[in-house]
Enzyme design. Structure first.
Site, PDB file in Angstrom:
ATOM      1  N   LYS A 196      11.407  37.934 -41.542  1.00 23.67           N
ATOM      2  CA  LYS A 196      11.589  39.297 -41.033  1.00 23.67           C
ATOM      3  C   LYS A 196      10.238  39.790 -40.525  1.00 23.67           C
ATOM      4  O   LYS A 196       9.281  39.919 -41.290  1.00 23.67           O
ATOM      5  CB  LYS A 196      12.123  40.220 -42.118  1.00 23.67           C
ATOM      6  CG  LYS A 196      12.368  41.645 -41.625  1.00 23.67           C
ATOM      7  CD  LYS A 196      12.950  42.511 -42.722  1.00 23.67           C
ATOM      8  CE  LYS A 196      13.203  43.922 -42.244  1.00 23.67           C
ATOM      9  NZ  LYS A 196      13.785  44.780 -43.290  1.00 23.67           N
ATOM     10  N   LYS A 254      14.879  37.820 -38.240  1.00 25.16           N
ATOM     11  CA  LYS A 254      15.065  39.183 -37.752  1.00 25.16           C
ATOM     12  C   LYS A 254      13.767  39.669 -37.118  1.00 25.16           C
ATOM     13  O   LYS A 254      12.711  39.516 -37.746  1.00 25.16           O
ATOM     14  CB  LYS A 254      15.458  40.095 -38.920  1.00 25.16           C
ATOM     15  CG  LYS A 254      15.735  41.534 -38.535  1.00 25.16           C
ATOM     16  CD  LYS A 254      16.137  42.362 -39.752  1.00 25.16           C
ATOM     17  CE  LYS A 254      16.426  43.800 -39.351  1.00 25.16           C
ATOM     18  NZ  LYS A 254      16.745  44.652 -40.513  1.00 25.16           N
TER      19      LYS A 254
END
Length: 329
Positions: A196, A254
């Site tokens: 992320k 992400k």
């Protein structure tokens, strides 16, 4: 060699193009993010995410039924926590009758076979909007990881199939896995946000949950001390492999489109399913461009989703899920 091999023969018409198409999008590819709020009769559009909504629990039931009817069988739950329930330690996150816990039960009651994943992070519960406990202006990693494990256990007790830690604290996957195993939740899965990045694409999501970092001198102004530097590539592989070693069943990259190289790198390196989160900023940009008439909404949407799957995504968390499925049908 040419002219014996003419590649255009396989592009002559839609019938042949669809017959030899390498990447096929189906409803089973999608994980649908859902935003939940307290109250009754609430379907509240998110200003920075046109046509996307926050639902109260009664209307969450209707949304879940519609998703199932479309063939969308997996949801990822997020909650917007009232300000009066926020503190520095995520106390409300452990409330067995909290909004998240009731949302899990609501989905399972109305659609028992729906796969329910839950966001595990402190930022919706934090007065500071950070994913961790803050002491002396610093994010405290280990204490935060312990709370995340307790939160995950609470979600499992409420009926979640998977917990999805999105915080990027070191070692939290092992803490969560051990808590689940020690309490008999051996079948509860973990989808780890393994890579992320500290991205500028998250703005609309933070509007949706009112979870942006607070503007205060005594705390970090952003999440760069725990989310990854977007310039880094090999770090993503290290993070992902560590999460798998600690017990993650699915790993996630992400955001999506700007990180498809990372998706492919990880897909080539690991033997567990890889998820990609097509984030709120990606959604909002296309909606805005389409509203201006600058892009063909449906064509670009489908191209983006196909690119994500082509890069190696086994699971796609996307705010476009309903739109894509309706378009394909």
């Amino acid at each position: 060699m040419f002219p014996l091999r003419r590649n255009r023969r396989l592009r002559t018409n839609e019938a042949i193009r669809s017959l030899v198409r390498e990447t096929i999008i189906t409803p089973q590819d999608f994980l649908v993010p859902l935003f939940v709020v307290e109250g009754k009769g609430i379907k509240q559009e998110i200003a920075s995410m046109p046509n996307y909504y926050r639902f109260s629990l009664d209307l969450l039931e209707h949304e879940v039924k519609e998703l199932w009817s479309l063939g969308l069988k997996s949801v990822l739950l997020f909650v917007k926590v009232p300000d009066n329930l926020k503190d520095n330690k995520g106390t409300e996150a452990l409330n067995p009758n909290g909004l998240m816990q009731r949302a899990i039960k609501t989905v399972k009651n109305v659609c028992p076979n729906m796969l329910v994943m839950t966001d595990v992070a402190l930022d919706p519960y934090s007065i500071y909007g950070h994913d961790g406990i803050i002491e002396n202006g610093q994010i405290i990693n280990d204490d935060t990881a312990e709370v995340l494990a307790e939160m995950s256990l609470s979600h499992a007790e409420a009926g979640a199939n998977f917990v999805a830690p999105s915080d990027m604290m070191d070692g939290r996957i092992l803490n969560i896995r051990e808590a689940l195993e020690d309490n008999g939740y051996t079948d509860t899965g973990i989808m780890s946000y393994s890579a992320k990045y500290a991205s500028a694409f998250y703005g609309p999501f933070r509007d949706a949950l009112d979870s942006a970092p607070a503007d205060a001198k005594e705390i970090p102004k952003d999440k760069k001390t725990y989310q990854m530097d977007f310039a880094n590539r090999f770090e993503a592989i290290r993070e992902t492999k560590m999460d798998i070693d600690e017990g993650a069943d699915i790993v996630m990259v992400k955001p999506g489109l700007c990180y498809l190289d990372i998706v492919r790198e990880i897909k080539n390196e690991v033997d567990v399913p890889v998820a990609v989160y097509q984030v709120s900023g990606e959604y909002a940009m296309l909606k805005a461009a389409a509203e201006k008439g600058w892009l063909d909404h449906d064509a670009v949407m489908l191209e983006q989703i196909t690119a994500i799957k082509r890069a190696g995504a086994d699971v796609i968390a996307s705010y476009f899920a309903k739109d894509v499925v309706k378009l394909l049908s």
